[in-house]
Each structure stands twice: as structure tokens, then as C-alpha cells.
Design an enzyme around this catalytic site. Structure first.
Site, PDB file in Angstrom:
ATOM      1  CG  MET A  42      63.730  32.646  56.211  1.00 36.99           C
ATOM      2  SD  MET A  42      64.153  31.054  56.926  1.00 36.99           S
ATOM      3  CE  MET A  42      62.616  30.153  56.706  1.00 36.99           C
ATOM      4  N   GLY A  86      57.509  38.260  53.848  1.00 36.76           N
ATOM      5  CA  GLY A  86      56.550  38.497  52.767  1.00 36.76           C
ATOM      6  C   GLY A  86      57.178  38.635  51.394  1.00 36.76           C
ATOM      7  N   GLY A  95      64.948  40.649  52.369  1.00 36.11           N
ATOM      8  CA  GLY A  95      64.545  40.706  53.776  1.00 36.11           C
ATOM      9  C   GLY A  95      64.683  39.328  54.394  1.00 36.11           C
ATOM     10  CB  CYS A 119      60.531  40.461  66.349  1.00 43.32           C
ATOM     11  SG  CYS A 119      61.531  39.551  67.534  1.00 43.32           S
ATOM     12  CG  ASP A 144      60.442  32.822  46.064  1.00 39.70           C
ATOM     13  OD1 ASP A 144      60.878  33.887  46.571  1.00 39.70           O
ATOM     14  OD2 ASP A 144      59.689  32.052  46.680  1.00 39.70           O
ATOM     15  CD  GLU A 145      63.244  30.741  49.449  1.00 46.52           C
ATOM     16  OE1 GLU A 145      64.318  31.231  49.870  1.00 46.52           O
ATOM     17  OE2 GLU A 145      62.238  30.586  50.159  1.00 46.52           O
ATOM     18  CB  ALA A 146      67.292  34.949  44.012  1.00 45.43           C
ATOM     19  CD  GLN A 147      67.638  32.599  49.623  1.00 46.56           C
ATOM     20  OE1 GLN A 147      67.106  33.519  49.009  1.00 46.56           O
ATOM     21  NE2 GLN A 147      66.926  31.625  50.183  1.00 46.56           N
TER      22      GLN A 147
END
Ligand code: ADP
Ligand code: MG
Ligand code: ZN
Length: 193
Positions: free
Chosen positions: A17, A20, A15, A145, A88-91
Site C-alpha cells: 500500500m 504508487g 507492491g 517506510c 485496480d486492487e486486483a488482489q
């Protein structure tokens, strides 16, 4: 029937930023710890925004984490007895993360991967999209949003830069819904909410 009693699996939490993802990863990891299951959480070394050896959510939940440079250092940092691996932050990891996750799951571990599925221009942010396809379970999170309060699935960059990776949080990025997302307008003053 032949069974594979020791098979693990892959869970992806993706998802934009503020949706969650870290919170959900911390929640799942904490439950495993309560059950006295061996857990190791990893994060990319590049992401040192809120502390070196900890994953912190925007809501200030925390869990200890091992910073690693890439997927091979992650694989080499696993200790005996670990049954649950969180990332976490696997991108921010290299493409090799896909095969590392596959091998861990094959070896009986539960692998929980959290990361952005799309970059700030809504392009697939690998290796998350590939991992979504390889995962048994995918949870797509939505943020609120920042402009209208609607369901936000995109990350809007508020500063001018063509770099794929610009580390930042509130002030640099906003969560945006389909209607409020503006790809061609990089410089947008953040709303103060
Ligand atoms: P992610 O890892 O996806 O960036 P976090 O887990 O770090 O998200 O943070 C989620 C928390 O951020 C929410 O529980 C909420 O307290 C807070 N938050 C701040 N802004 C927003 C927003 N626009 N939408 C949803 N949550 C937000
Ligand atoms: Mg996060
Ligand atoms: Zn909106």
C-alpha cells in the site's frame, strides 16, 4: 517466420500500500486515452473507499472506473473498441481473473493489472503472484517506510483483526521496510507524519 501480429500482453504493477500502484495505473491509462486508444478501467465493487465509479490514488489522481463484482462480470462488461484494460486492487478478485487476463491478452488487448503482491502478514496475495508469472512485464513498486523513510515493500496492519480483508488506508495500514515491519504486533499507534 510465422508471426502473431495481433497478440496483446499483460503488465502487472505490484507492491505494498502507498507504493504508487494506482498512480502508475492512472498514468498508463491516461496516456492511452491521450492517444485515443479505447481504455476501460475496472475495480472490485468491494473497494468503495473513495467513490463508486472512480479509481483515486493517495495523491488524488483520478480515472473513471467500472465497479464489478468478480472476474466474470469484468469479462462481460467489456465494450467493443476497448484495446487497453486496467484493473485496480486486483488482489480482491477471484482466481478466475488469471484466465480472463490471459484471454484478453490472447485476443490482442493490453491488460494492466495493479494490486498487492503480499497481504498484511506477507503471504502471497492471489491472484497477483500468479499473474506476475503470466505477465510479460512486471513492475514492483516500493513505498516510503512510514517509520524510517526507507524502502517499504510490506504493508503493516495497525489494527487487530484476523480477517484477510480489512478495508482502510492511513491509520489502518502503513508501508514498512524490512527492518520496521512487525508481524506479531497488530495494534500500533500510527506515526503522525
Ligand atoms: P497505492 O495504489 O500503491 O496504494 P497510490 O498510487 O494510491 O498508491 O498512492 C501513491 C501516493 O501516495 C504517492 O505518490 C504519495 O503522494 C502518497 N504517499 C503517502 N504516503 C506514502 C508513502 N509512505 N510512500 C509513498 N507514497 C506515499
Ligand atoms: Mg491503489
Ligand atoms: Zn523502516
Amino acid at each position: 517466420m510465422f508471426r502473431h501480429p495481433t497478440a496483446g500482453w499483460i503488465e502487472v504493477i505490484c507492491g505494498p500500500m502507498f507504493s504508487g500502484k494506482s498512480e502508475e495505473l492512472i498514468r498508463r491509462a491516461t496516456r492511452a486515452k491521450i492517444a485515443r486508444i479505447g481504455v476501460q478501467i475496472f475495480k472490485p465493487r468491494i473497494d468503495s473507499r473513495y467513490g463508486h465509479d472512480v479509481v483515486v490514488s493517495h495523491s488524488a489522481l483520478k480515472v473513471d472506473a467500472v465497479p464489478v463484482a468478480d472476474s466474470s462480470e469484468l469479462a462481460a462488461s467489456l465494450v467493443d473498441g476497448t484495446q487497453v484494460v486496467g484493473i485496480d486492487e486486483a488482489q480482491f478478485f477471484d482466481a478466475g481473473l488469471v484466465e480472463v487476463c490471459e484471454r484478453l491478452a490472447h485476443d490482442g488487448l493490453r491488460v494492466i493489472v495493479a494490486g498487492l503482491d503480499l497481504d498484511y502478514l506477507r503471504r502471497p496475495f492471489e491472484p497477483i503472484p500468479t499473474l506476475c508469472g503470466r505477465a510479460e512485464y512486471v513492475t514492483k513498486m516500493l513505498a516510503v517506510c512510514h517509520r524510517c523513510g526507507g524502502p517499504a515493500l510490506y504493508t503493516q496492519r495497525l489494527v487487530s483483526s484476523d480477517e484477510l480483508v480489512v478495508l482502510g488506508s492511513r491509520g489502518t495500514y502503513e508501508a514498512r521496510c524490512r527492518m520496521c515491519y512487525r508481524p506479531g504486533e497488530p495494534e500500533q499507534p500510527p506515526l503522525d507524519i
